[in-house]
Write an enzyme that holds these catalytic residues in place. Sequence first.
Site, mmCIF file in Angstrom:
data_model
loop_
_atom_site.group_PDB
_atom_site.id
_atom_site.type_symbol
_atom_site.label_atom_id
_atom_site.label_comp_id
_atom_site.label_asym_id
_atom_site.label_seq_id
_atom_site.Cartn_x
_atom_site.Cartn_y
_atom_site.Cartn_z
ATOM 1 C CD GLU A 192 -2.762 4.206 0.710
ATOM 2 O OE1 GLU A 192 -3.263 5.262 0.251
ATOM 3 O OE2 GLU A 192 -1.619 3.821 0.408
ATOM 4 C CD GLU A 284 -0.380 1.389 -2.439
ATOM 5 O OE1 GLU A 284 -1.455 0.748 -2.350
ATOM 6 O OE2 GLU A 284 -0.330 2.622 -2.641
#
Length: 359
Positions: A192, A284
């Site tokens: 991320e 995710e």
Amino acid sequence: MHQRTTPPTGSASPTGRRLARKALIAAASALGVATALMTPVRAGAAPAPAAPAAATPLAANGQLSVCGRQLCNASGQPVALNGMSTHGTQWYAQCVTGGSLDALAKDWRADVLRVSTYVQEDGYETDPAGFTARAQKFVDAAHARGMYAVIDWHMLDPGDPNANLSRAKTFFTAMAKKYKNHPGVLYEIANEPSGVSWSAVKSYAEKIIPVIRAEDPDAVVLVGTRAWSSFGVSEGANESEVVNNPVRASNIMYTFHFYAASHRDEYLKTLDRASDKLPVFVTEFGTQDYAGEGANDFTMSQRYLDLMKRKKISWTNWNYSDDHRSGAVFKTGTCDGSTWTGTGVLKEAGVWIRERIRQ
């Protein structure tokens, strides 16, 4: 999740690698048949015909690749993998056992396990060799059960993946060397990215992808997008920066993350638009807020799942552990025991996501 606290000389030729991968798939399929053939027969009874073993996701689909905007199997047919992500393996390795993975593969009927190796937060940087071995152990365990594995380089803080470039090169060299002949891996190179431009993320990807390709030229690579893999939405941008300036590499997909209680229509529309133009893998997501906490929003979550099903977008849910937060699928304390199957050991989110994977 946006916030979390706690070929060189002597290597096989491309043809040799492909043959080796096919042999591994054939062996996995044969193992299933052999297991079926070993069913006991009562004395004096005529042997019953062995029921053909159901092919595992790995045996059924083989080497994956990106074709157009889709993830495709060895026959060139679009596929969508559904499964779970581990929590950080420095905290919840006890939740990734033979019993828990048997349940994920057989009871949940998952296609894929995402193995999350945190870089910081008491993770890889504290023991590179140890965490590499741990990741390989879990990837091997997924493969043994016929599931694919996403090798997740879980960089989170600092948000610039270039800060861990040297470590990433070491880690992915080791992983690609081990799995260069195996059809069951996808490499997620930056979990991320945040607080950094898309051009910086792209530059990082164009340095890491050749490291993987030098060892494993056939596997799919998953590239994180900026602003916590939101295609920039969480920092005021959108997917156009990737569409207009894509990573210079083939056989790649871009990742998108969402948490349904926090990420509403703007994020859903971004996923829809981006997947019209780019190959996307949702590595995710959660049914709660962006910290994986709080109440579940199953209505919004289902809207995302309906979109992903319609467009054949693969996904893994966060997370396969017994963390106290609502986003962990197991009730707290489950990982200290030996019961993994059914719904009795699951939190509300676990019951919901298990049913959708089984579907």
